[in-house]
Design a protein around this motif. Structure first.
Motif, PDB file in Angstrom:
ATOM      1  N   UNK A  25      -2.195  -7.260   2.851  1.00  0.00           N
ATOM      2  CA  UNK A  25      -1.101  -6.486   2.860  1.00  0.00           C
ATOM      3  C   UNK A  25      -1.482  -5.167   1.875  1.00  0.00           C
ATOM      4  N   UNK A  26      -1.930  -5.117   0.979  1.00  0.00           N
ATOM      5  CA  UNK A  26      -2.427  -4.256   0.047  1.00  0.00           C
ATOM      6  C   UNK A  26      -3.285  -3.385   0.783  1.00  0.00           C
ATOM      7  N   UNK A  27      -4.398  -3.934   1.667  1.00  0.00           N
ATOM      8  CA  UNK A  27      -5.377  -3.098   2.380  1.00  0.00           C
ATOM      9  C   UNK A  27      -4.782  -2.256   3.443  1.00  0.00           C
ATOM     10  N   UNK A  28      -3.762  -3.030   4.262  1.00  0.00           N
ATOM     11  CA  UNK A  28      -3.153  -2.257   5.495  1.00  0.00           C
ATOM     12  C   UNK A  28      -2.187  -1.189   4.837  1.00  0.00           C
ATOM     13  N   UNK A  29      -1.458  -1.294   3.738  1.00  0.00           N
ATOM     14  CA  UNK A  29      -0.736  -0.341   3.170  1.00  0.00           C
ATOM     15  C   UNK A  29      -1.681   0.849   2.929  1.00  0.00           C
ATOM     16  N   UNK A  30      -2.903   0.614   2.242  1.00  0.00           N
ATOM     17  CA  UNK A  30      -3.540   1.888   1.881  1.00  0.00           C
ATOM     18  C   UNK A  30      -4.391   2.621   3.008  1.00  0.00           C
ATOM     19  N   UNK A  31      -4.104   1.940   4.400  1.00  0.00           N
ATOM     20  CA  UNK A  31      -4.453   2.575   5.525  1.00  0.00           C
ATOM     21  C   UNK A  31      -3.605   3.033   6.267  1.00  0.00           C
ATOM     22  N   UNK A  32      -2.331   3.035   6.156  1.00  0.00           N
ATOM     23  CA  UNK A  32      -1.289   3.370   6.713  1.00  0.00           C
ATOM     24  C   UNK A  32      -0.689   4.875   6.105  1.00  0.00           C
ATOM     25  N   UNK A  33      -0.097   5.569   6.999  1.00  0.00           N
ATOM     26  CA  UNK A  33       0.360   6.829   6.928  1.00  0.00           C
ATOM     27  C   UNK A  33       2.029   6.712   6.858  1.00  0.00           C
ATOM     28  N   UNK A  34       2.513   5.630   7.068  1.00  0.00           N
ATOM     29  CA  UNK A  34       4.020   5.789   6.840  1.00  0.00           C
ATOM     30  C   UNK A  34       4.384   4.000   7.026  1.00  0.00           C
ATOM     31  N   UNK A  35       5.690   3.744   6.664  1.00  0.00           N
ATOM     32  CA  UNK A  35       6.167   2.338   6.611  1.00  0.00           C
ATOM     33  C   UNK A  35       6.121   1.984   8.121  1.00  0.00           C
ATOM     34  N   UNK A  36       6.440   2.601   8.937  1.00  0.00           N
ATOM     35  CA  UNK A  36       6.593   2.412  10.196  1.00  0.00           C
ATOM     36  C   UNK A  36       5.313   1.892  10.780  1.00  0.00           C
ATOM     37  N   UNK A  37       4.182   2.640  10.559  1.00  0.00           N
ATOM     38  CA  UNK A  37       2.870   2.217  10.822  1.00  0.00           C
ATOM     39  C   UNK A  37       2.492   0.798  10.190  1.00  0.00           C
ATOM     40  N   UNK A  38       2.616   0.804   8.999  1.00  0.00           N
ATOM     41  CA  UNK A  38       2.236  -0.607   8.163  1.00  0.00           C
ATOM     42  C   UNK A  38       3.193  -1.724   8.773  1.00  0.00           C
ATOM     43  N   UNK A  39       4.309  -1.649   9.287  1.00  0.00           N
ATOM     44  CA  UNK A  39       5.119  -2.659   9.813  1.00  0.00           C
ATOM     45  C   UNK A  39       4.522  -2.973  11.175  1.00  0.00           C
ATOM     46  N   UNK A  40       4.039  -1.814  11.899  1.00  0.00           N
ATOM     47  CA  UNK A  40       3.323  -2.368  13.303  1.00  0.00           C
ATOM     48  C   UNK A  40       2.149  -3.181  13.057  1.00  0.00           C
ATOM     49  N   UNK A  41       1.397  -2.785  12.142  1.00  0.00           N
ATOM     50  CA  UNK A  41       0.053  -3.569  11.804  1.00  0.00           C
ATOM     51  C   UNK A  41       0.445  -4.918  11.166  1.00  0.00           C
ATOM     52  N   UNK A  42       1.509  -5.305  10.706  1.00  0.00           N
ATOM     53  CA  UNK A  42       1.784  -6.471   9.977  1.00  0.00           C
ATOM     54  C   UNK A  42       2.644  -7.226  10.823  1.00  0.00           C
ATOM     55  N   UNK A  43       3.335  -6.563  11.925  1.00  0.00           N
ATOM     56  CA  UNK A  43       4.195  -7.372  12.937  1.00  0.00           C
ATOM     57  C   UNK A  43       5.487  -7.729  12.298  1.00  0.00           C
ATOM     58  N   UNK A  44       5.899  -6.454  11.310  1.00  0.00           N
ATOM     59  CA  UNK A  44       7.198  -6.903  10.342  1.00  0.00           C
ATOM     60  C   UNK A  44       8.190  -5.887  11.082  1.00  0.00           C
ATOM     61  N   UNK A  45       9.414  -6.034  10.564  1.00  0.00           N
ATOM     62  CA  UNK A  45      10.311  -5.214  10.676  1.00  0.00           C
ATOM     63  C   UNK A  45      10.123  -4.157   9.529  1.00  0.00           C
ATOM     64  N   UNK A  46      10.748  -3.003   9.851  1.00  0.00           N
ATOM     65  CA  UNK A  46      10.347  -1.933   8.602  1.00  0.00           C
ATOM     66  C   UNK A  46      11.236  -2.565   7.269  1.00  0.00           C
ATOM     67  N   UNK A  47      12.175  -2.889   7.596  1.00  0.00           N
ATOM     68  CA  UNK A  47      13.204  -3.580   6.456  1.00  0.00           C
ATOM     69  C   UNK A  47      12.330  -4.553   5.627  1.00  0.00           C
ATOM     70  N   UNK A  48      11.508  -5.531   6.412  1.00  0.00           N
ATOM     71  CA  UNK A  48      10.577  -6.354   5.730  1.00  0.00           C
ATOM     72  C   UNK A  48       9.482  -5.788   4.844  1.00  0.00           C
ATOM     73  N   UNK A  49       8.772  -4.794   5.431  1.00  0.00           N
ATOM     74  CA  UNK A  49       8.030  -4.053   4.642  1.00  0.00           C
ATOM     75  C   UNK A  49       8.235  -3.632   3.212  1.00  0.00           C
ATOM     76  N   UNK A  50       9.565  -2.924   3.498  1.00  0.00           N
ATOM     77  CA  UNK A  50      10.231  -2.250   2.190  1.00  0.00           C
ATOM     78  C   UNK A  50      10.397  -3.402   1.227  1.00  0.00           C
ATOM     79  N   UNK A  51      10.914  -4.681   1.499  1.00  0.00           N
ATOM     80  CA  UNK A  51      11.054  -5.550   0.631  1.00  0.00           C
ATOM     81  C   UNK A  51       9.751  -6.305   0.041  1.00  0.00           C
ATOM     82  N   UNK A  52       8.816  -6.322   0.998  1.00  0.00           N
ATOM     83  CA  UNK A  52       7.386  -6.452   0.381  1.00  0.00           C
ATOM     84  C   UNK A  52       6.619  -5.830  -0.534  1.00  0.00           C
ATOM     85  N   UNK A  53       6.977  -4.323  -0.123  1.00  0.00           N
ATOM     86  CA  UNK A  53       6.678  -3.442  -1.307  1.00  0.00           C
ATOM     87  C   UNK A  53       7.395  -3.539  -2.494  1.00  0.00           C
ATOM     88  N   UNK A  54       8.397  -3.837  -2.463  1.00  0.00           N
ATOM     89  CA  UNK A  54       9.263  -3.927  -3.759  1.00  0.00           C
ATOM     90  C   UNK A  54       8.706  -5.245  -4.496  1.00  0.00           C
TER      91      UNK A  54
END
Length: 334
Positions: A25-54
């Motif tokens: 997750x840390x690696x993919x976050x560093x490679x992504x330009x937006x939360x939406x892009x990170x969500x696509x890579x992780x197969x998450x909803x954007x709300x899940x990504x925000x909670x994971x980051x927090x």
């Protein structure tokens, strides 16, 4: 190493499987330009990504992608305005302007122009969401939203309507509080064409030179205005209760005045309704009867005192304000 699981319900039991562990997750976050892009890579909803980051912030620091993300939708700072003598603000919001061949000019819009011409306020405030951004919304479209205006059409009708508003009271200062729909214009560019984000006409304000844009304005340190804060039917009361001063917001499409009086005096929770007609096509997504009221707020500020007047526009296109009755026709006063 902590793992995150997705849960799949079967007919007899619930199964779970790891999706992305912390290191990945840390690696993919560093490679992504937006939360939406990170969500696509992780197969998450954007709300899940925000909670994971927090949840990982204490261990890994802020993992929010360095490109654009929704919490950055504007970088305009809170501004303040002060005037010793009494002054008046005419405030509207949530106009959601669509081209006239799709949605005619609303009765509330026509009445706004007449009131501006009559009282010539010191300040006109657009409380946000005049730009709808229907074609670039992040929400999936439904059958009621097949025919949508283009961004170009929305910008053109907004330029026309805001020019009409300015012309009705030419000497008024013009303030625009950015709303969540307004932000769609910049959001779309920042998420899909980051390389041109700093070029001219990539911000909504570039198209409206007569209007000053901000996220929040505080008048005389007694009235705070922003597009949205608390939600629900109690938004007005909750806003001023939490702020400790009068608050004006839009977003809910409700036209309300709620006073709170304590040992410090009376402050107001104000909502500015909608300048649009709730029955028009831009709201086809709404199900059932909406508890929305077309209208606007007229606010007089005298020192540290706030004196609000609500102008409600009925389904018959009529409004009553300071002893006059206004009709939907631009030239008519009853």
């Amino acid at each position: 190493m902590r793992e995150v699981y997705s849960y799949c319900w079967g007919s007899e039991r619930m199964s779970r499987k790891p999706i992305v562990d912390d290191n990945n997750f840390v690696r993919l976050a560093g490679e992504s330009k937006s939360i939406r892009e990170l969500a696509r890579k992780c197969k998450y909803e954007t709300s899940q990504v925000r909670r994971r980051i927090q949840s990982l912030k204490g261990q890994y620091g802020d993992l929010t992608p360095t490109g654009y993300y929704p919490e950055q939708r504007h970088s305009r700072k809170t501004q303040t305005f002060h005037r010793d003598k009494k002054y008046t603000i005419v405030a509207f919001s949530d106009a959601h302007f669509w081209p006239e061949h799709m949605a005619p000019q609303s009765p509330a819009n026509l009445i706004l122009l007449k009131i501006l011409d009559d009282i010539k306020p010191d300040i006109i405030q657009d409380g946000g969401d005049s730009f709808d951004g229907a074609s670039i919304s992040r929400f999936p479209k439904n059958r009621a939203q097949i025919d949508l205006p283009t961004v170009k059409e929305e910008l053109e009708i907004n330029e026309t309507r805001h020019d009409e508003i300015k012309a009705a009271s030419p000497k008024s200062l013009c303030h625009w509080v950015m709303g969540n729909h307004d932000a769609r214009f910049e959001n779309y560019i920042l998420q899909n064409a980051t390389e041109i984000a700093d070029m001219p006409f990539t911000k909504l304000e570039d198209y409206f030179p007569d209007w000053d844009f901000f996220d929040k304005m505080i008048y005389n340190d007694t009235l705070m205005t922003t597009h949205q804060w608390k939600g629900g039917v109690g938004a007005g009361r909750n806003n001023t209760w939490n702020a400790g001063k009068s608050v004006l917001t839009g977003h809910t499409h409700r036209l309300t005045q709620v006073p709170i009086t304590d040992m410090n005096g009376t402050r107001w929770g104000l909502e500015s309704g909608t300048l649009a007609d709730p029955r028009e096509i831009m709201f086809n997504y709404a199900i059932g009867i909406t508890d929305w009221q077309p209208g606007l707020q007229v606010i007089t500020i005298d020192g540290d005192q706030v004196h609000p007047e609500s102008v409600f526009v009925g389904h018959d296109g009529k409004a009553h304000f300071r002893g006059k009755s206004y009709w939907r026709s631009l030239s008519s006063i009853i």
